[in-house]
Scaffold this active site. Structure first.
Site, mmCIF file in Angstrom:
data_model
loop_
_atom_site.group_PDB
_atom_site.id
_atom_site.type_symbol
_atom_site.label_atom_id
_atom_site.label_comp_id
_atom_site.label_asym_id
_atom_site.label_seq_id
_atom_site.Cartn_x
_atom_site.Cartn_y
_atom_site.Cartn_z
ATOM 1 N N ASP A 1 -2.590 -0.986 3.006
ATOM 2 C CA ASP A 1 -1.201 -0.845 2.562
ATOM 3 C C ASP A 1 -0.465 0.211 3.387
ATOM 4 O O ASP A 1 -1.076 1.011 4.121
ATOM 5 C CB ASP A 1 -1.202 -0.452 1.073
ATOM 6 N N ASP B 1 5.850 -7.737 -3.109
ATOM 7 C CA ASP B 1 5.452 -7.183 -4.415
ATOM 8 C C ASP B 1 6.069 -7.985 -5.551
ATOM 9 O O ASP B 1 5.724 -7.784 -6.710
ATOM 10 C CB ASP B 1 5.913 -5.721 -4.537
#
Ligand code: GLA
Length: 738
Positions: free
Chosen positions: A497, A559
């Site tokens: 990430d 997301d």
């Protein structure tokens, strides 16, 4: 470089060689594309002649328009425009010399044609064997500054693709600074164009924007140090009449993860200039005598057959000639990621319970997301721990290996054995190695590793700072800490990430130096751990770019797990990137950010259009009727996954245009296909549209969801009508060729 003339002229269309050089005229020929330029005898400049459908020879000399008193160069289509010669458009190159001059005068010196494609130093790039790609390198020289430029053009004929990069070499005895260096630069002839881009934000990635190319400069890019959510490093020019299925389409895709710029400039004289490359505001790259700078590569694809065809060409090229992972064409295990189910709130027993519940549904990969690490500064929320890649002993007293081993022993309940994947639960983990919290032992020991500009404040986003990957010590730290982690437990998947942009930087060139450092780290780790399935992520799709895909075969797409938004995001992402590269998960409802609830079937059907299907929820906290449907939906996702991963995608109806978005994926050999049909909302007392399929063989016969046989002609010209029921209804149909 030796001056060579290779593949001398052949003029029959079918016999065109991929690179033809004749009398200082150069032609790159693909299946349905020709790219041509020549050297101007008087000036030594490279002049663009054609970029479009196949042509077999140059069409005479460009018309001499005289130019009037002010526009001496504005009618010339140039391949590598410099600054200072009377071309008042935006330049492809600007170099500041020791004396302060930024003028240059590059003239043709020589060229070379090589089979295959040499790699780019320190940069991700397309690759291919001698039979797949041929490279033409044109050498230019500025005799005043003693600076040399190599323009490299690699043609992949089967994909209509040309990959270009440029290398500047300082042959003088003084330091110079490269302030701008485009990867792709070309001038298109006077015509009407529209431009298509993929624009967005966090949870709103890759929205298609199409607008007229008007007089003046219009462009976009990123400045936050990464390719970004805001604008994907991709630009397409189309004719006003171009659609998904027909019309001239030019695509430009930059293989780069840093800040970039795409400029489209239509001049008062009518030509359209295209420049794609690194963001010039963050370059200022110093070159000592003898040193060189190579730009990232930009891939351009032309097709006369519309935006959908361009996308499929990018997909195939990127699967075959960009992504290095051995997983690129492999079916992916259905996974469950702990993030949206538990967020930071877990310990060993809740994680084990989540994994047990996942196994009961048929999930084959359990992913432990954020919150598992930190000893002195445990990461129990987003204020601490980044940088300290050791398991939190308070949460996992027996260590990481112990919980991973326990999870791997779970028995998976399979609804039906849809895939050939072994039924052993795999264990994956989340990391964010480029970041650091002030509250970390790493920060206690190495505050100097933080990306910063002297005494200026170090601004935090999500309570974190960025490590300066331009520093070799930081690169080593990341390589070694990740190696230690991956050797400490049986980890077969990593979600890498990256959750903030770069604010302060010690100097402009550090932006690019960071990205080169990142690429070094990624290359080393993916080489050390080729059997790990790596997934990129940057708060969703903030770094969904071809540079990352070179190393990691897939990326978390967004997301946003609201299925309605996801159709838009995934269709947008598919304009350039293959479905195989998209992570897509089923979340719980109502979805936090939109408050919207959609049926679990609809959510799962949307997610199975991504190559890496998964769940992002706690099965114990969803309604029973949803949970009972999941095993069958997971089995269906696994069944269609090989076609999604390896097949061609046809966007049959776009979510922005239609209440009935639809997509068809056809296996590479055409023997199987899977059709996804969606209805967003019920329109009472209204007919249902007929959907005409594409991409089938009109003379073959097919069975559709057990019905038929129907000829390809019937399915493509007659079409399919499906009776939807209710809002957010969906249907997946399996098609097989008989
Ligand atoms: C980012 C990612 C999420 C999740 C969190 C964890 O937002 O995009 O999927 O991993 O970080 O902090």
């Amino acid at each position: 470089m030796t001056k060579s003339v290779v593949n001398g002229g052949s003029t029959s269309h079918s016999e065109l060689k991929s690179v033809v050089v004749q009398d200082q005229t150069f032609a790159l020929n693909g299946k349905d594309v020709s790219y041509r330029f020549h050297i101007d005898e008087a000036t030594g400049d490279i002049v663009s002649d054609h970029f479009g459908g196949t042509v077999t020879e140059s069409y005479g000399k460009p018309l001499n328009l005289g130019g009037g008193g002010w526009s001496t160069h504005e009618h010339i289509r140039r391949e590598f425009p410099n600054q200072g010669c009377g071309d008042f458009r935006s330049p492809a190159v600007r170099i500041k010399q020791a004396g302060g001059f930024t003028v240059s005068d590059f003239k043709y010196v020589s060229h070379e044609v090589v089979n295959g494609k040499p790699g780019l130093p320190g940069l991700p790039a397309t690759f291919g064997g001698d039979e797949e790609v041929t490279t033409l390198v044109v050498r230019l020289h500025d005799s005043v500054s003693s600076i040399q430029v190599d323009l490299s053009y690699s043609i992949f004929p089967a994909h209509n693709a040309i990959a270009r990069s440029s290398t500047v070499k300082n042959m003088s005895d003084k330091e110079v600074t490269v302030d701008k260096l485009a990867s792709f630069s070309t001038d298109l002839p006077y015509d009407e164009y529209e431009m298509l881009q993929l624009q967005g934000e966090w949870v709103r990635e890759c929205t298609r924007i199409r607008r007229k190319v008007d007089y003046g400069t219009q462009g976009f890019g990123s400045a936050n140090g990464y390719s970004s959510h805001f604008n994907n490093p991709f630009l397409s020019l189309v004719k006003p009449t171009t659609s998904e299925t027909q019309g001239d389409t030019w695509g430009f895709s930059l293989i780069y993860t840093g800040s970039f710029a795409a400029e489209v400039e239509r001049t008062p004289q009518g030509l359209t200039r295209v420049l794609v490359g690194m963001n010039e505001n963050q370059l200022s790259w110093p070159l000592k005598p003898g040193e060189s700078l190579t730009s990232p590569e930009c891939v351009s694809i032309f097709t006369p057959n519309g935006i959908g065809d361009m996308s499929r060409k990018f997909h195939r090229l990127y699967r075959q000639n960009l992504i290095t992972s051995r997983f690129v064409n492999e079916p992916r295990p259905a996974l469950l990621n702990s993030w949206e189910g538990l967020f930071f709130d877990f310990d060993e027993s809740t994680i084990y319970k989540l994994a047990q519940d996942a196994a009961k549904l048929g999930v084959k990969l359990f992913v432990l997301d954020d919150g598992w690490f930190g000893v002195k500064y445990p990461r129990i929320d987003d204020h601490a721990g980044l940088g300290d890649w050791e398991v939190n002993p308070a949460r996992f007293p027996q260590g990481l290996k112990s919980i991973a081993d326990k999870i791997r022993q779970l028995e998976i309940t399979e609804f039906s054995k849809a895939q050939s994947l072994p039924s052993i639960m795999q264990f994956g983990i989340w990391v964010e190695p480029e970041m650091i919290n002030r509250n970390s032992t790493l920060h206690d020991e190495h505050p100097d590793w933080v990306l910063s500009a002297g005494q200026y404040p170090r601004t935090e986003t999500r309570n974190q700072l960025v490590l300066n990957l331009a520093l070799p010590d930081v690169q080593e730290f990341i390589i070694e800490s990740m190696t230690k982690l991956l050797r400490s437990a049986p980890i077969t998947y990593v979600k890498w990430d990256n959750n903030r942009g770069m604010h302060e930087s010690p100097c402009p060139s550090n932006f690019h130096a960071y990205i080169l450092g990142l690429y070094r780290v990624l290359k080393e780790l993916t080489t050390r751990f080729p059997d790990v399935l790596w997934e990129g992520c940057a708060s969703g799709g903030g770094r969904f770019d071809p540079g990352m895909l070179h190393y990691f075969p897939q990326s978390w797409t967004s997301d946003n797990t609201d299925a309605l938004d996801r159709i838009q995001i995934q269709f947008g992402t598919s304009v350039v990137y293959p479905a195989s590269s998209m992570g897509a998960h089923v979340g719980a409802v109502p979805y936090e950010l939109t408050g919207r609830s959609t049926p679990v079937r609809f959510r799962a059907h949307v997610a199975m259009m991504g190559g890496s299907f998964g769940l992002e929820l706690d099965p114990a906290h969803i309604p029973d009727e949803d949970r009972t449907q999941l095993p069958e939906l997971i089995a269906l996702a696994e069944k269609v996954n090989p076609i999604i991963v390896r097949g061609d995608m046809w966007r049959l109806r776009l979510p922005g245009d239609s209440n009935f978005p639809a997509a068809l994926f056809v296996s590479e050999d055409g023997s199987e296909a899977v059709l996804f049909l969606f209805q967003i909302r019920t329109v009472p007392v209204h007919n249902f549209p007929i959907l005409r399929l594409e991409g089938l063989d009109s003379t073959a016969t097919y069975r559709v969801d057990g019905h038929g046989p129907y000829s390809g002609a019937t399915l493509m010209n007659g079409g399919i009508q499906y009776k939807f029921q209710g809002d957010y209804d969906s249907k997946v149909m399996l098609i097989e060729r008989l």
